[in-house]
Write an enzyme that holds these catalytic residues in place. Structure first.
Site, PDB file in Angstrom:
ATOM      1  N   HIS A 148      -6.814 -10.006   2.350  1.00  0.00           N
ATOM      2  CA  HIS A 148      -8.250  -9.881   2.109  1.00  0.00           C
ATOM      3  C   HIS A 148      -8.980 -11.030   2.787  1.00  0.00           C
ATOM      4  O   HIS A 148      -8.439 -12.120   2.934  1.00  0.00           O
ATOM      5  CB  HIS A 148      -8.558  -9.892   0.609  1.00  0.00           C
ATOM      6  N   ARG A 192      -0.636  -1.191  -6.509  1.00  0.00           N
ATOM      7  CA  ARG A 192      -1.023  -2.416  -5.787  1.00  0.00           C
ATOM      8  C   ARG A 192      -1.959  -3.270  -6.644  1.00  0.00           C
ATOM      9  O   ARG A 192      -1.812  -4.493  -6.719  1.00  0.00           O
ATOM     10  CB  ARG A 192      -1.675  -2.025  -4.463  1.00  0.00           C
ATOM     11  N   HIS A 224      -3.444   3.533  -5.466  1.00  0.00           N
ATOM     12  CA  HIS A 224      -3.742   2.102  -5.367  1.00  0.00           C
ATOM     13  C   HIS A 224      -3.509   1.359  -6.687  1.00  0.00           C
ATOM     14  O   HIS A 224      -3.518   0.130  -6.715  1.00  0.00           O
ATOM     15  CB  HIS A 224      -5.187   1.897  -4.911  1.00  0.00           C
ATOM     16  N   LYS A 245      -2.616  -0.355   7.618  1.00  0.00           N
ATOM     17  CA  LYS A 245      -4.061  -0.573   7.621  1.00  0.00           C
ATOM     18  C   LYS A 245      -4.489  -1.737   8.508  1.00  0.00           C
ATOM     19  O   LYS A 245      -5.461  -1.643   9.246  1.00  0.00           O
ATOM     20  CB  LYS A 245      -4.559  -0.784   6.188  1.00  0.00           C
ATOM     21  N   TYR A 305     -11.158  -6.396  -6.340  1.00  0.00           N
ATOM     22  CA  TYR A 305     -10.142  -5.379  -6.105  1.00  0.00           C
ATOM     23  C   TYR A 305      -9.208  -5.221  -7.303  1.00  0.00           C
ATOM     24  O   TYR A 305      -8.855  -4.109  -7.688  1.00  0.00           O
ATOM     25  CB  TYR A 305      -9.344  -5.735  -4.846  1.00  0.00           C
ATOM     26  N   ARG A 345       0.852  -1.183   0.000  1.00  0.00           N
ATOM     27  CA  ARG A 345       0.000   0.000   0.000  1.00  0.00           C
ATOM     28  C   ARG A 345       0.895   1.242   0.000  1.00  0.00           C
ATOM     29  O   ARG A 345       1.984   1.239   0.568  1.00  0.00           O
ATOM     30  CB  ARG A 345      -0.890   0.032   1.240  1.00  0.00           C
TER      31      ARG A 345
END
Length: 181
Positions: free
Chosen positions: A155, A132, A129, A64, A164, A40
């Protein structure tokens, strides 16, 4: 906030790299670290030289999730890092801001860098993002292992991972290409 996408076309990835190199090596390395590790942006911006010098992995506690993770440094990334950090001290931030002394690049500046390069090569929906997501998209395309990618991304479900990285949308779009009534 607009949803950003992975860069699906490998030629476009190379174009973004070349565009970033025109500006400076730091910006190029920001992109290369992101697409080769899947980190990230917040975690990348906190990296210091000591985190990558003579290391086989980037080891950190994810901002995160607060989970400890190890990210392998592949040969492409190793070469790019070694070129960049050769004259830097261990305590220095890898991605330094031009403002202040040894201050990390801000997230908003990282966005401007990545989005600007994407725009210059004709890509819409590129942001922090995207690196990633690009890592995830191409990792999945190469290995077809959603469980591994789910673990790499922390995840909770395979469906979250596929959504995603844009695979679900690709599958839906392809199913509709030759469908008509």
């Amino acid at each position: 906030m607009n949803k950003v996408e992975p860069i699906r076309d490998r030629e476009k990835i190379e174009e973004v790299k070349m565009e970033l190199l025109k500006d400076n090596y730091r910006n190029y390395l920001l992109f290369v670290v992101g697409i080769n590790t899947g980190l990230r942006i917040g975690d990348m911006l906190k990296l210091k030289v000591k985190d990558v010098r003579n290391q086989t992995h980037i080891i950190l506690k994810e901002e995160k999730t607060n989970k400890s993770k190890k990210f392998f440094i592949n040969s492409v990334l190793r070469n790019a890092l070694d070129n960049y950090i050769s004259n830097m001290a261990d305590h220095e931030y890898l991605f330094q801001s031009r403002n202040g002394n040894n201050q990390p690049l801000s997230r908003s500046q990282a966005y401007r860098i990545l989005n600007g390069a994407g725009t210059k090569v004709g890509l819409d929906s590129i942001g922090c993002h995207s690196t990633r997501k690009t890592f995830g998209y191409h990792h999945y395309k190469q290995h077809k292992d959603v469980a591994l990618l789910q673990e790499l991304f922390n995840h909770s479900a395979p469906s979250i991972t596929l959504n995603y990285i844009g695979i679900n949308q690709d599958v839906m779009d392809n199913s509709m290409k030759n469908f008509s009534l």
